[in-house]
Design a protein around this motif. Structure first.
Motif, mmCIF file in Angstrom:
data_model
loop_
_atom_site.group_PDB
_atom_site.id
_atom_site.type_symbol
_atom_site.label_atom_id
_atom_site.label_comp_id
_atom_site.label_asym_id
_atom_site.label_seq_id
_atom_site.Cartn_x
_atom_site.Cartn_y
_atom_site.Cartn_z
ATOM 1 N N VAL A 640 13.639 56.964 9.622
ATOM 2 C CA VAL A 640 12.484 56.239 10.144
ATOM 3 C C VAL A 640 12.406 54.891 9.438
ATOM 4 O O VAL A 640 12.465 54.825 8.209
ATOM 5 C CB VAL A 640 11.181 57.036 9.906
ATOM 6 N N ASP A 641 12.340 53.833 10.198
ATOM 7 C CA ASP A 641 12.265 52.496 9.615
ATOM 8 C C ASP A 641 10.987 52.375 8.795
ATOM 9 O O ASP A 641 9.884 52.404 9.354
ATOM 10 C CB ASP A 641 12.272 51.453 10.729
ATOM 11 N N PRO A 642 11.083 52.232 7.471
ATOM 12 C CA PRO A 642 9.878 52.196 6.648
ATOM 13 C C PRO A 642 9.097 50.897 6.787
ATOM 14 O O PRO A 642 7.999 50.782 6.261
ATOM 15 C CB PRO A 642 10.426 52.362 5.228
ATOM 16 N N CYS A 643 9.687 49.921 7.486
ATOM 17 C CA CYS A 643 9.025 48.612 7.557
ATOM 18 C C CYS A 643 8.577 48.244 8.963
ATOM 19 O O CYS A 643 8.138 47.123 9.192
ATOM 20 C CB CYS A 643 9.969 47.521 7.030
ATOM 21 N N LEU A 688 -0.037 54.749 14.697
ATOM 22 C CA LEU A 688 1.172 54.753 13.875
ATOM 23 C C LEU A 688 1.015 53.825 12.671
ATOM 24 O O LEU A 688 1.479 54.130 11.571
ATOM 25 C CB LEU A 688 2.374 54.322 14.723
ATOM 26 N N LEU A 689 0.342 52.701 12.892
ATOM 27 C CA LEU A 689 0.117 51.779 11.781
ATOM 28 C C LEU A 689 -0.772 52.416 10.715
ATOM 29 O O LEU A 689 -0.482 52.354 9.512
ATOM 30 C CB LEU A 689 -0.500 50.480 12.313
ATOM 31 N N PHE A 690 -1.857 53.058 11.148
ATOM 32 C CA PHE A 690 -2.749 53.706 10.182
ATOM 33 C C PHE A 690 -2.048 54.852 9.457
ATOM 34 O O PHE A 690 -2.336 55.128 8.291
ATOM 35 C CB PHE A 690 -4.003 54.220 10.883
ATOM 36 N N ALA A 691 -1.122 55.510 10.146
ATOM 37 C CA ALA A 691 -0.393 56.605 9.503
ATOM 38 C C ALA A 691 0.471 56.102 8.357
ATOM 39 O O ALA A 691 0.794 56.853 7.433
ATOM 40 C CB ALA A 691 0.466 57.329 10.529
ATOM 41 N N ALA A 692 0.865 54.821 8.421
ATOM 42 C CA ALA A 692 1.699 54.229 7.362
ATOM 43 C C ALA A 692 0.887 53.363 6.405
ATOM 44 O O ALA A 692 1.457 52.600 5.618
ATOM 45 C CB ALA A 692 2.812 53.396 8.011
ATOM 46 N N TRP A 693 -0.420 53.468 6.442
ATOM 47 C CA TRP A 693 -1.306 52.600 5.661
ATOM 48 C C TRP A 693 -0.948 52.623 4.172
ATOM 49 O O TRP A 693 -0.713 53.673 3.586
ATOM 50 C CB TRP A 693 -2.750 53.053 5.846
ATOM 51 N N ASN A 694 -0.865 51.427 3.580
ATOM 52 C CA ASN A 694 -0.552 51.223 2.154
ATOM 53 C C ASN A 694 0.891 51.551 1.788
ATOM 54 O O ASN A 694 1.239 51.543 0.603
ATOM 55 C CB ASN A 694 -1.497 52.031 1.253
ATOM 56 N N SER A 695 1.737 51.835 2.788
ATOM 57 C CA SER A 695 3.147 52.077 2.491
ATOM 58 C C SER A 695 3.828 50.774 2.091
ATOM 59 O O SER A 695 3.529 49.697 2.627
ATOM 60 C CB SER A 695 3.861 52.665 3.712
ATOM 61 N N ASP A 696 4.755 50.897 1.164
ATOM 62 C CA ASP A 696 5.539 49.739 0.735
ATOM 63 C C ASP A 696 6.907 49.777 1.386
ATOM 64 O O ASP A 696 7.504 50.843 1.546
ATOM 65 C CB ASP A 696 5.706 49.735 -0.784
ATOM 66 N N CYS A 697 7.402 48.627 1.769
ATOM 67 C CA CYS A 697 8.736 48.551 2.369
ATOM 68 C C CYS A 697 9.787 48.356 1.276
ATOM 69 O O CYS A 697 9.531 47.711 0.280
ATOM 70 C CB CYS A 697 8.813 47.390 3.352
#
Length: 697
Positions: A640-643, A688-697
């Protein structure tokens, strides 16, 4: 593809009898995976327990996640959800997985359903399936790396996890602080019996209550199910999707808060009034003698575009004739051939919809219903099962375990989100709202008697006031006049007449006619009436939209296999609490979203929800489904593309990315903010954006 009869319409204990005799049940075949065997028994366990959608969404997820943990521990790469064992190397991986899954599910079923009214039949069925599969049901050891020990350890972890995840399982899921503000309504009595707060949920008092699973509860009234469910640990919901509220010193966390429903006394009052009136109008459709015929094939039904703005909600529906703005399809999107027309009485179609999607009696509840549909889709795909519709063909066990894990997570999150909203907003149901409006009077003409701005709109031949003329001998309201004209000035409606007019459910129907609206009844049994929890938002709409999103992602296509899913309701042999339908009715869906949308509409025809409950639930589901799938494939070990959610390129998913997505809202075609690549930037991408909230690339 044609679906087998949903499990709720198969008589109780049929699966248990099949398992006891060693015969494959329902859609199972000799090639059915061990996961499918246990899933079918889980669904039957739900049907023979109390009808508790939130509890069983949680059961479906936890048991599916336990299957996933047992499957993943024997392979490097996949990530378990709860279990902490390191990778275990074995010679026969499939055999080890089957044994570990069986021990995990066997122990969990025995724990979760030991208080079920069907326990005496369920427990032997669990043991018999273990024996049939070649495993020892008395082996409860958790020591060592053998598959049975692994499965038993997993079950133990889920047992202890379930005692501390916020569901209050240890006290049989009882409410800890919620209390209704309104006294109970006694449905056979007229009106609301002096409801205190018309914006809030009113319990129902019955001499006895039969839930959607057919279980009888004597006296009192069933309490609100799950108003504190926002405290339950979720699968993919994030802190950014949580809003914290407080009432009377008690906390009510709400996920994916859709905002305040239309309330009496607010600037949005007209949506309250018109929305509940629409439920009353659609109640007039539940009669096959009105002569209205409609085409219920995908030629005319389906392919609806769901509005996202509140001001557009009302226009989405055909307020008086029923249905929505779906345009149908010119041809089958998979085969390119035309769908055959299916002209049927609207009264049959509406009644079948209301009962099919209600999931009761003999109910596996709405989340379980989507597991039934998932299993049928898997059967239709046969040997061509590919996760996400791409890549290598996978075997039945891998397909079942992964699909159950993803769908279970989405159903669990849907329950948490929808019931967190129900508990906080505590919104009224149609049976109370419509009767309350009738008690107020009419809101059409200030110069007529009984005017009240919060009453019912008068519609000729549909909603009328009783007058001397209309109640005179030979008048259309003569039978409603009452002794000495006591009912003059009250409001009557041409609608479904209610259970008092059903003398034998196998032979008679209530039909539609003029009744006093103070006696209005949903299209339900007299021992059920309405679900025992608040209306806003619709759980059916939330579950179904999330499930449609997940099935689309899982199969790589929004279309049912061969572009057609269908269920046939046989004439005079389908409806439960009145006779019918008068003709065979095929419910048909081109896409999973068409089935979801049909489920939502069924709740309006059934008298359970107004439009304001429906679309917000669908929109919530459209966020939950994609983010549950996204998290599931991360556990699968897929790349999954982390960015992808880092739209502004600053290395972190945050507020700047939300701003860029909102700026691109509604963009069609090739858009950077279209995270799920469906050709449109909308709430699904925001989820999908909220599911990745605060994730770092």
């Amino acid at each position: 593809m044609e679906f087998d009869v949903p499990r709720r319409f198969v008589r109780t204990w049929s699966l248990l009898a099949a398992l006891s005799s060693g015969v494959a049940a329902f859609g199972q075949s000799d090639e059915s995976s061990v996961a499918r065997r246990w899933n079918d028994l889980l669904l039957e366990s739900i049907r023979n327990d109390y009808a508790r959608p939130v509890v069983h969404a949680r059961n479906l997820f936890h048991i599916s996640a336990a299957m996933w943990d047992a499957w993943s521990v024997f392979e490097e790469g996949p990530r378990p959800w709860l279990h902490e064992d390191e990778f275990i190397a074995v010679g026969d991986v499939e055999a080890a997985r089957s044994e570990a899954i069986s021990h995990a599910v066997f122990q969990l079923l025995r724990h979760r359903f030991q208080g079920s009214p069907g326990w005496k039949e369920l427990e032997p069925a669990y043991r018999n399936l273990m024996i049939e599969l070649g495993f020892d049901p008395d082996d409860d050891s958790t020591r060592g790396d053998g598959p049975s020990a692994v499965g038993n350890r997993i079950a133990t972890e889920y047992v202890f996890f379930g005692l501390s995840d916020g569901a209050n399982e240890i006290n049989d899921y009882e409410n800890q602080w919620y209390r209704p503000v309104n006294d109970p309504l006694i449905p056979p009595e007229p009106g609301t019996q002096d409801i205190l707060e018309p914006n809030r949920w009113q319990p129902l008092a019955l001499e006895y209550f039969i839930d959607q699973a057919g279980n009888i509860k004597i006296g009192g009234y069933p309490e609100f199910l799950g108003p504190e469910w926002g405290h339950v640990g979720s699968f993919s919901l994030t802190p950014a999707q949580r809003t914290d509220y407080e009432r009377d010193g008690d906390a009510y966390p709400v996920f994916l808060d859709p905002g305040v429903p239309p309330l009496i006394g607010s600037d949005d009052q007209i949506r309250f009034l018109e929305g509940f009136e629409q439920v009353l109008y659609w109640s007039a459709h539940l009669d096959t003698t009105d002569g209205v015929m409609i085409d219920v094939s995908p030629n005319s039904i389906g392919n609806a575009k769901i509005p996202t703005e509140r001001e557009d909600f009302a226009g989405f529906y055909d307020r008086f004739e029923g249905g929505d703005g779906g345009l149908g399809y010119d041809v089958n999107p998979v085969t390119g051939e035309a769908y055959p027309e299916q002209m049927v009485p609207r009264g049959d179609y509406a009644r079948v919809l209301a009962e099919f999607w209600a999931d009761g009696p003999d109910s596996e509840t709405p989340p379980g219903h989507w597991f039934v549909l998932l299993n049928e889709v898997g059967d239709a795909l046969g040997s061509e099962k590919r996760i996400g519709g791409e890549g290598p063909v996978v075997d039945a066990l891998e397909w079942d375990v992964k699909s159950y894990f993803a769908l279970g997570g989405g159903m669990h999150d849907s329950a948490i989100s929808a019931w967190s909203v129900k508990g906080w907003y505590d919104f009224i149901r149609p049976i109370s709202a419509i009767r309350w409006m009738a008690e107020n009077g009419q809101r059409t003409d200030p110069d007529l008697p009984g005017f009240h701005p919060q009453g019912l709109e008068l519609v000729p031949e549909l909603v009328e006031m009783l007058t001397e003329e209309s109640t005179a001998p030979g008048g259309r309201h003569e039978h409603l006049r009452g002794e000495d004209g006591v009912n003059l000035g009250k409001i009557a409606a041409q609608c479904w007449r209610g259970p008092d007019y059903i003398f034998d459910p196998a032979k008679s129907t209530a039909g539609c006619g003029w009744i006093l609206v103070e006696n209005w009844w949903p299209y339900q049994r007299p021992t059920f009436v309405s679900p025992n929890f608040a209306g806003y938002v619709s759980g059916h709409s939330t579950f179904s939209r999330a499930a449609a999103e997940i099935l689309t992602a899982l199969t790589g296509s929004p279309w049912f296999p061969q572009g057609l899913g269908e269920f046939e309701a046989t004439s005079n042999d389908f409806l439960v609490f009145e006779d019918g339908p008068t003709v065979n009715i095929r419910l048909q869906w081109a896409s999973y979203f068409d089935a979801s949308d049909q489920c939502s509409l069924s709740r309006i025809w059934g008298g359970i929800h107004p439009p304001c409950d429906d679309i917000p639930g669908r929109l919530m589901g459209s966020v939950i489904g994609p983010q549950a799938w996204s998290l599931a494939i991360e556990h699968f070990g897929e790349i999954v593309d982390p960015c992808r959610e880092d739209l502004d390129g600053n290395g972190t998913v945050g507020g700047g990315d939300v701003g860029m997505m909102l700026a691109a809202w509604g963009c069609e075609g090739d858009c950077d903010a279209d995270l799920n690549q469906d050709g449109l930037v909308n709430g699904t991408d925001l989820g999908l954006l909220f599911a990745a909230w605060n994730s770092d690339c």
